[in-house]
Design a protein around this motif. Structure first.
Motif: not given
Lengths: 228, 224
Positions: A174, A176-177, B46, B186, B188-195, B197-198, B201
């Motif tokens: 998934s 960030y959006k 986003p 924070i 972040a770009d909206q297409t950033t994959p969750y890992p 961001i994780q 965090l």
């Protein structure tokens, strides 16, 4: 306006007074100002960006007896999948659910998707907080009062088990959006209790079962699945 | 044939009023605007329905791009200088006053501390070039990789990285300067994959920083 009647002070008295009009042309001045205005309009931001407040649970291990246990019936788990897919299940994941394909339901972001379920589960808190918001808008109550009251409403309803607790679990696929969209739904439906939680192996397995996409699994799980 | 008398008319338009208006407008724009900060990476945030506007001061913004590169901005220049000195100290690098001053001029920073000295010696254009050229490598962006430390009492491993040092010192300096709590934003770009961001965090949570502001753009009613 920009004319000055200049009088020749004249000395002799007999000299014919020369009437002169001093007119300043403001056109270049206007040109310059327009250029400056254009520059400022282009180079600046009038709108400050919006922010979303996010509180994460502390990483410290809670002491015995202080753990927050979520009641089985209150829990709703959202799984954020690949390609903007969204899945959810209600209640806690138990062993007998693994083979049940209907346990994990697919949904989507936005008004037609998950929002209906969330609104339905949270309708009491939603209507009460919506009332409060209305009062805040009409300046009947202050922001502080609003915060205080909404917290107490959430607490009360939580004790009565009338509001859901949402667990948001994002997969590696998934974006960030997706996360922000999910948090957005919480804001729209006035849900007070939600958290971003790490995905578990059980959730991965459910997603794999549902979508047949082995990417959701961990290395170990993939090896196991291949072995079987 | 009578001669047609052409009346000579003065076409002079008085621009004074116009000038007044433009000056007023100019004043308005100069007063209300804040300049766009130049950021080393373009980030599309986003959208959300959240309507809180971001506080203007006292914040540290983390810019995260889809490949996981992290840049930081601190809006207080005194804090910036002091933070640089302390992070340098942790890694055995001392910065001269000139270098600290140059660092304070940066809109956003994000190079490994080992490369910081060389980076600060460059001119502004060269810095831009450096970042552009090294975007695909480890030499741009604040590293989130580091050596692992085992906590004897809990048996958990945490990673000691430069990112944590920056955050920890920036927060500590802010408190010492009596500026209050440093807000962590924070972006972040909206297409950033969750890992990605994780990772961010998790690092913050290990520092016991549990409250963040996610910068979003306002969603309009039509696409709700």
């Amino acid at each position: 306006m920009a004319e000055v009647q200049a009088k020749d002070s004249g000395g002799g008295g007999k000299n014919k007074q020369k009437k002169q009009t001093l007119r300043v042309d403001f056109t270049p001045m206007v040109d310059m100002n327009m250029l400056l205005i254009t520059f400022f309009m282009m180079a600046t931001t009038l709108l400050k960006p919006q922010t979303m407040d996010l509180n994460m649970p502390s990483k410290d291990k809670p002491q015995d007896g202080q753990e927050n246990k979520v009641q089985d019936t209150d829990a709703v788990t959202l799984l954020l999948g690949a390609d903007n897919q969204l899945f959810f299940y209600e209640g806690m994941l138990k062993t007998e659910n693994y083979e049940d394909l209907e346990f994990l339901k697919s949904s989507e972001y936005g008004a037609d998707g998950i929002r209906q379920l969330l609104l339905n589960r949270n309708r009491e808190a939603y209507s009460q907080i919506q009332d409060l918001k209305e009062q805040l808008k009409n300046l009947d109550i202050t922001q502080e009062e609003f915060n205080e009251k909404s917290v107490s409403i959430q607490k009360e309803l939580m004790k009565a088990h009338k509001v859901p607790t949402i667990m948001i679990k994002a997969t590696e696929q998934s974006t960030y959006k997706n996360l922000v969209d999910a948090l957005d739904e919480m804001l729209i439906t006035n849900i007070g209790a939600y958290a971003i939680v790490d995905i578990t192996d059980g959730d991965r397995y459910l997603l794999f079962k549902k979508t047949d996409n082995a990417e959701y699994l961990t290395e170990a799980q993939r090896a196991e699945a291949a072995g079987v | 044939m009578g001669k047609i008398k052409v009346k000579k008319q003065n076409t002079f338009i008085d621009m004074t009023a116009m000038s007044d208006v433009t000056v007023l407008l100019l004043t308005f724009f100069m007063m209300t605007s804040t300049f766009l900060a130049k950021e080393p990476i373009q980030v599309t945030t986003p959208s959300s329905v959240s309507e809180f506007t971001i506080p203007e001061t006292n914040k540290l913004t983390m810019l995260v791009d889809p490949s996981g590169k992290i840049f930081m901005t601190i809006d207080n220049q005194r804090n910036m200088g002091e933070t640089l000195k302390r992070v340098g100290q942790d890694y055995g690098i001392s910065f001269t006053d000139i270098e600290v001053d140059k660092f304070k001029q940066l809109a956003a920073f994000g190079v490994p501390i080992a490369d910081m000295k060389a980076f600060l010696a460059l001119s502004m254009e060269e810095q831009d070039k450096y970042l552009k050229e090294n975007m695909g490598t480890d030499r741009a962006g604040i590293p989130t990789k580091g050596k692992e430390i085992l906590n004897e009492t809990t048996g958990e491993t945490t990673v000691d990285n430069e990112f944590k040092h920056w955050i920890r010192h920036a927060a500590a300096v802010n408190e010492e300067l009596n500026l209050g709590d440093l807000l962590l934003a924070i972006k972040a770009d909206q297409t950033t994959p969750y890992p990605v961001i994780q990772t961010v965090l998790d690092n913050l949570r290990e520092l016991r920083k549990n409250r963040y502001l996610l910068i979003t753009s306002l969603k309009t009613a039509s696409n709700q």
